[in-house]
Design an enzyme around this catalytic site. Structure first.
Site, PDB file in Angstrom:
ATOM      1  N   ILE A  17       0.631   3.404 102.356  1.00  9.75           N
ATOM      2  CA  ILE A  17      -0.319   3.605 101.295  1.00  9.75           C
ATOM      3  C   ILE A  17      -0.799   2.558 101.553  1.00  9.75           C
ATOM      4  CG2 ILE A  17       0.708   1.879  99.142  1.00  9.75           C
ATOM      5  CD1 ILE A  17       0.503   4.963  97.866  1.00  9.75           C
ATOM      6  N   ASN A  30       5.354  -4.163  88.886  1.00  7.75           N
ATOM      7  CA  ASN A  30       5.934  -5.049  87.814  1.00  7.75           C
ATOM      8  C   ASN A  30       5.460  -5.664  86.110  1.00  7.75           C
ATOM      9  OD1 ASN A  30       5.315  -7.958  87.712  1.00  7.75           O
ATOM     10  ND2 ASN A  30       5.832  -7.852  90.342  1.00  7.75           N
ATOM     11  N   GLY A  38       7.254  -5.254  98.272  1.00 11.26           N
ATOM     12  CA  GLY A  38       7.212  -3.488  98.743  1.00 11.26           C
ATOM     13  C   GLY A  38       5.831  -3.147  98.260  1.00 11.26           C
ATOM     14  N   ASP A  40       3.607  -3.230  95.947  1.00 12.26           N
ATOM     15  CA  ASP A  40       2.935  -4.048  95.253  1.00 12.26           C
ATOM     16  C   ASP A  40       2.494  -4.715  96.349  1.00 12.26           C
ATOM     17  OD1 ASP A  40       1.526  -4.578  92.765  1.00 12.26           O
ATOM     18  OD2 ASP A  40       3.348  -6.070  92.526  1.00 12.26           O
ATOM     19  N   THR A 124      12.037   3.333  93.265  1.00 12.29           N
ATOM     20  CA  THR A 124      13.108   3.732  94.559  1.00 12.29           C
ATOM     21  C   THR A 124      13.114   2.457  95.352  1.00 12.29           C
ATOM     22  OG1 THR A 124      12.307   5.143  95.976  1.00 12.29           O
ATOM     23  CG2 THR A 124      13.302   6.045  94.003  1.00 12.29           C
ATOM     24  N   GLY A 125      13.043   1.571  95.241  1.00 10.55           N
ATOM     25  CA  GLY A 125      12.841   0.204  96.040  1.00 10.55           C
ATOM     26  C   GLY A 125      13.961  -0.987  95.458  1.00 10.55           C
TER      27      GLY A 125
HETATM   28  P1  ADP Z   1       9.718  -0.633  92.680  1.00  8.49           P
HETATM   29  O1  ADP Z   1      10.102  -2.033  92.057  1.00  8.49           O
HETATM   30  O2  ADP Z   1       9.367   0.301  92.010  1.00  8.49           O
HETATM   31  O3  ADP Z   1      11.314   0.093  92.721  1.00  8.49           O
HETATM   32  P2  ADP Z   1       8.642  -0.890  95.370  1.00  8.49           P
HETATM   33  O4  ADP Z   1       7.820  -1.059  95.328  1.00  8.49           O
HETATM   34  O5  ADP Z   1      10.296  -2.003  95.632  1.00  8.49           O
HETATM   35  O6  ADP Z   1       9.125  -0.835  93.976  1.00  8.49           O
HETATM   36  O7  ADP Z   1       9.532   0.469  95.992  1.00  8.49           O
HETATM   37  C1  ADP Z   1       8.887   2.217  95.918  1.00  8.49           C
HETATM   38  C2  ADP Z   1       8.684   2.447  97.584  1.00  8.49           C
HETATM   39  O8  ADP Z   1       7.695   2.386  97.583  1.00  8.49           O
HETATM   40  C3  ADP Z   1      10.759   2.678  98.195  1.00  8.49           C
HETATM   41  O9  ADP Z   1      11.078   3.709  98.253  1.00  8.49           O
HETATM   42  C4  ADP Z   1       9.672   1.461  99.681  1.00  8.49           C
HETATM   43  O10 ADP Z   1      10.597   1.856 100.632  1.00  8.49           O
HETATM   44  C5  ADP Z   1       9.117   2.293  99.459  1.00  8.49           C
HETATM   45  N1  ADP Z   1       7.247   1.369  99.845  1.00  8.49           N
HETATM   46  C6  ADP Z   1       7.486   0.334 100.248  1.00  8.49           C
HETATM   47  N2  ADP Z   1       6.670  -0.549 101.109  1.00  8.49           N
HETATM   48  C7  ADP Z   1       5.404   0.873 100.943  1.00  8.49           C
HETATM   49  C8  ADP Z   1       4.382   1.043 101.279  1.00  8.49           C
HETATM   50  N3  ADP Z   1       3.891  -0.122 101.845  1.00  8.49           N
HETATM   51  N4  ADP Z   1       3.933   2.427 101.943  1.00  8.49           N
HETATM   52  C9  ADP Z   1       4.714   2.930 100.547  1.00  8.49           C
HETATM   53  N5  ADP Z   1       5.882   2.922 100.247  1.00  8.49           N
HETATM   54  C10 ADP Z   1       6.499   1.870 100.556  1.00  8.49           C
END
Ligand code: ADP
Length: 179
Positions: A17, A30, A38, A40, A124-125
């Protein structure tokens, strides 16, 4: 994979992203807005320290709500920070809260004239939402929004990993037959 809706485009790509040169990227934040892992963590690393300094002035963000900041060093002009639900058992309002996180993000984009957006798969993370259920909520919420909001030109889901990408493609093919 793409689907045209009421003059707008809903698109699925596999990628990161932080690389998206759009009007705004959505951050799966959060409630403290003070950084995490992730998506964030990746957004804060790429945007630079000014983003954290700005987030510290916002007073956090409740689950299902959204807040706007500049994008700083990101190719995106702005970041929409939203907080999805932590998944417990599906009996704690998780579906409604996840839909609301997307709706709040889209509404903030409409209010600020941000027409081209990139979104992650919220919750979903680390937050543990089952992927297929989350994909259904994410995509059906965006499809409904695009049907009534022609000011949004592009919603690009940026999926990290082939599992997420394949699941979102399968769900979108069900929602938009013929894509
Ligand atoms: P949450 O805390 O809302 O679950 P996360 O960041 O842990 O958020 O994960 C949300 C989703 O984003 C997961 O499917 C994770 O694999 C995905 N993700 C992690 N890093 C990136 C990135 N750099 N770009 C896009 N998606 C990502």
């Amino acid at each position: 994979m793409q689907c045209a809706i009421n003059g707008g485009v809903l698109e699925l790509v596999q990628g990161n992203i932080v690389d998206q040169a759009v009007d705004a990227v959505v951050n799966a934040a959060n409630p403290s807005l003070l950084g995490g892992g992730g998506v964030d963590g990746a957004i804060h690393r790429a945007a630079g320290p000014q983003l954290l300094a700005k987030c510290a002035t916002l007073g956090g963000c409740r689950t299902g709500e959204a807040k706007l900041t500049p994008g700083y060093r990101l190719p995106a002009r702005a970041v929409i920070h939203t907080v999805g639900p932590v998944y417990k058992d599906g009996q704690h309002g998780e579906a409604e809260l996840l839909a609301r996180a997307y709706q709040s993000s889209l509404a903030l984009a409409s209010q600020h004239g941000l027409a081209r957006l990139a979104l992650p798969s919220i919750s979903t993370g680390v937050y543990g939402y089952p992927l297929a259920e989350a994909a259904h909520i994410a995509l059906s919420t965006v499809v409904s929004y695009l049907q009534t909001h022609p000011e949004i030109a592009l919603v690009r889901f940026v999926l990290w990993g082939s599992d997420s990408f394949a699941t979102y493609c399968r769900v979108l093919a069900e929602l938009c037959p013929g894509t």
